[in-house]
Scaffold this motif. Structure first.
Motif, mmCIF file in Angstrom:
data_model
loop_
_atom_site.group_PDB
_atom_site.id
_atom_site.type_symbol
_atom_site.label_atom_id
_atom_site.label_comp_id
_atom_site.label_asym_id
_atom_site.label_seq_id
_atom_site.Cartn_x
_atom_site.Cartn_y
_atom_site.Cartn_z
ATOM 1 N N ARG A 357 36.991 45.937 34.234
ATOM 2 C CA ARG A 357 36.943 46.912 35.375
ATOM 3 C C ARG A 357 38.264 47.670 35.235
ATOM 4 N N LEU A 358 39.383 46.560 35.481
ATOM 5 C CA LEU A 358 40.809 47.250 35.434
ATOM 6 C C LEU A 358 40.971 48.146 34.180
ATOM 7 N N SER A 413 33.862 58.108 39.149
ATOM 8 C CA SER A 413 33.820 56.727 38.634
ATOM 9 C C SER A 413 34.863 55.829 39.148
ATOM 10 N N LEU A 414 36.185 56.240 39.534
ATOM 11 C CA LEU A 414 37.431 55.540 39.815
ATOM 12 C C LEU A 414 37.217 54.903 41.153
ATOM 13 N N PRO A 415 36.647 55.567 42.284
ATOM 14 C CA PRO A 415 36.513 55.092 43.587
ATOM 15 C C PRO A 415 35.627 53.484 43.352
ATOM 16 N N SER A 416 34.555 53.638 42.498
ATOM 17 C CA SER A 416 33.648 52.330 42.499
ATOM 18 C C SER A 416 34.471 51.451 41.614
ATOM 19 N N LEU A 417 34.917 51.783 40.444
ATOM 20 C CA LEU A 417 35.702 50.803 39.493
ATOM 21 C C LEU A 417 36.988 50.037 40.313
ATOM 22 N N LEU A 418 37.475 51.000 41.073
ATOM 23 C CA LEU A 418 38.599 50.140 41.678
ATOM 24 C C LEU A 418 38.588 49.375 43.185
ATOM 25 N N ASP A 419 37.041 49.642 43.706
ATOM 26 C CA ASP A 419 36.834 48.993 45.036
ATOM 27 C C ASP A 419 36.711 47.552 44.804
ATOM 28 N N GLY A 420 37.762 47.148 45.519
ATOM 29 C CA GLY A 420 38.021 45.506 45.528
ATOM 30 C C GLY A 420 38.662 45.001 44.413
#
Length: 546
Positions: A357-358, A413-420
């Protein structure tokens, strides 16, 4: 009136687009809002901005790159130097060769050298776009610093590759060793010119100030002129003006840590630079959007150049190229992280493989911006024999499409990829800041004690003022160190207290500079502490004069 009208429209558009983005709850990234606003301006008005690439580069790049070099945390750059340099240079070359070969297979009608020119245009990420996209997304600190550092330096490598590819188109040949020499000279020379000129300007400025006194407005103008002088000088001798502007900003940051400028100068200069950055960043994306209607009007000609007429084919090219850029970037980042984990194994129970994810977020966050469009527009119109430059309109249209698509994909996509997501552990910066604050407070108390010994007139009033100011610092220490105590002060003269506060703040500043020079605190922490002392000193100075 034409130029003045354009400037007024752009500045108004910057303000309005910012309000619109805020009204939308920042769900749509500000660059996308500004591109849409620019397109609306282009469709509904006859503004007709002719985006001359050379003028665009000289007008916008020097101050923005200089400011980014000035403000980027140097400690983070040092800690992440291998990753940043790998992305800024290794990934750019990897992308130019990989994407260039793919483009030649996809669009056989486009000459190979032009394919490499388009790949060079698309290879660097945009520092303005990357920073703007990260404004409302909780990106891990280290990832953000790597993205900012990469975008600072990869413009230089991408533009050098573009220059070499264009030279190959114009001459019909490519010479490896002279090209390699040009690359080394551009990089090394640009850094040397930027650092040397910035240091020279600062030295002359301090020499004059020491003899004539400091004028705040003059100092601000010098800081605004320095990046332009650096950029133009480096460009005139064949060095990288991009790296020169960045190096000049980084040198200015180092010089400023001496704390020799007046507090009022630094406060006003920061306000001017922040306003300039806000205006230029917005104007870049507005101009990008304003160019889109004209670019889209050439769709038919661009499609014909590709050998596959039709808008569908062009859309397919943009999708495929954007996907290829993401895959190339993902591959490079994955391999780099895997090598890093192999060389520096995680503690027992830690991660042994890259976090997909990162890595995906790193790939998605590498957005393209106005630098890419300006690079495409900088392609010559004709060859030396008078023939049209091959596939020029197609290159510009594909570049514009990739810019838009990369921004949209990152926004979605960035908000969901970086969520948590949890990035690598950060060093104990809070402890470093606490220790630094303790040390500068102790330096201020020591300076006050010396002042009390020198200034005692026997009536006790001055000593009472010293005790009152020292009490405020002991109170600060009591919050930082539980064992510290805060004695009670007597009645004092207000004027003496204000002057003593200023004396103590100067002692704080000297202690901060000493800590920074001794590498005991990071440059960004030193700048943060200096800003606090500047604001406090300006307030006490105004009260003392009032």
């Amino acid at each position: 009136m034409g130029a003045i009208w354009i400037i007024l429209v752009l500045l108004t558009g910057v303000v309005l687009s910012h309000w619109i983005a805020r009204a939308l709850g920042n769900r749509i990234a500000l660059p996308l809002v500004q591109i849409a606003a620019g397109a609306a301006i282009g469709l509904t008005s006859d503004l007709g901005v002719k985006m001359e690439p050379e003028l665009f580069f000289v007008l916008f790049l020097p101050p923005l790159l200089f400011l980014d070099g000035w403000r980027v945390p140097k400690k983070d750059l040092q800690e992440n130097a291998p990753s940043i340099l790998s992305l800024a240079f290794g990934l750019v070359f990897f992308t130019v060769f990989g994407l260039g070969a793919l483009l030649h297979l996809m669009v056989p009608a486009m000459p190979l050298a032009v394919c490499f020119a388009l790949a060079a245009v698309l290879s660097p990420t945009d520092v303005v776009a990357a920073t703007a996209m990260a404004a409302n997304v909780p990106i891990p600190r280290r990832m953000l610093r790597v993205l900012e550092g990469e975008a600072l330096f990869n413009d230089a490598s991408g533009l050098v590759c573009l220059r070499l590819a264009v030279a190959a188109v114009m001459t019909g040949s490519f010479q490896f060793w002279p090209s390699l020499g040009s690359l080394v000279w551009a990089a090394a020379g640009g850094i040397a010119v930027g650092a040397a000129l910035s240091l020279l300007v600062s030295s002359i400025k301090f020499w004059i100030v020491a003899r004539l006194g400091e004028d705040t407005s003059s100092q601000i103008l010098i800081s605004l002129l320095t990046p332009y002088a650096t950029y133009i000088l480096a460009d005139s001798i064949g060095c990288s003006p991009v790296l020169a502007a960045v190096a000049a900003g980084m040198m200015m940051s180092w010089v400023e840590l001496s704390g020799r400028a007046l507090a009022l100068t630094r406060i006003r200069r920061n306000a001017v630079w922040e306003t300039l950055q806000f205006a230029l960043n917005g104007a870049i994306f507005l101009l990008l959007g304003e160019q889109l209607p004209d670019i889209m009007s050439r769709v038919s000609a661009s499609a014909a150049e590709s050998g596959h007429p039709g808008l569908g084919w062009l859309a397919l090219y943009v999708l495929a190229i954007t996907g290829a850029l993401a895959v190339l970037r993902f591959t490079w980042v994955w391999i780099s992280v895997a090598i890093s984990l192999h060389r520096h194994p995680a503690p027992a129970g830690g991660r042994t493989r890259p976090n997909w994810r990162l890595v995906t977020a790193m790939s998605t966050a590498g957005v393209r911006g106005a630098i890419t469009l300006a690079g495409a527009l900088s392609l010559p119109f004709v060859l030396p024999d008078g023939a049209p430059f091959p596939s020029r309109d197609l290159v510009i249209l594909i570049a514009a499409g990739v810019i838009l698509l990369s921004l949209i994909v990152a926004n979605v996509s960035l908000p969901s990829l970086l969520d948590g997501i949890e990035g690598p552990p950060e060093p104990h910066r809070d402890l470093q800041e606490r220790n630094a604050r303790i040390e500068v407070a102790k330096a201020a108390i020591a300076a006050l004690a010396s002042a009390g010994e020198r200034g005692d007139s026997g009536d006790g009033v001055y000593l009472a003022a010293v005790a009152s100011v020292a009490d405020s610092y002991r109170h600060r220490l009591s919050q930082l160190q539980p064992e510290a105590t805060m004695p009670v002060s007597d009645t004092i003269e207000r004027h003496d207290e204000e002057e003593l506060h200023i004396l103590a703040l100067k002692a704080e500043r000297a202690a901060i500079v000493k800590l920074s020079r001794g590498h005991r605190v990071s440059a960004d922490l030193a700048q943060k502490l200096l800003r606090e002392t500047d604001l406090a000193e300006a307030a006490f100075q105004a009260a003392s004069e009032g």
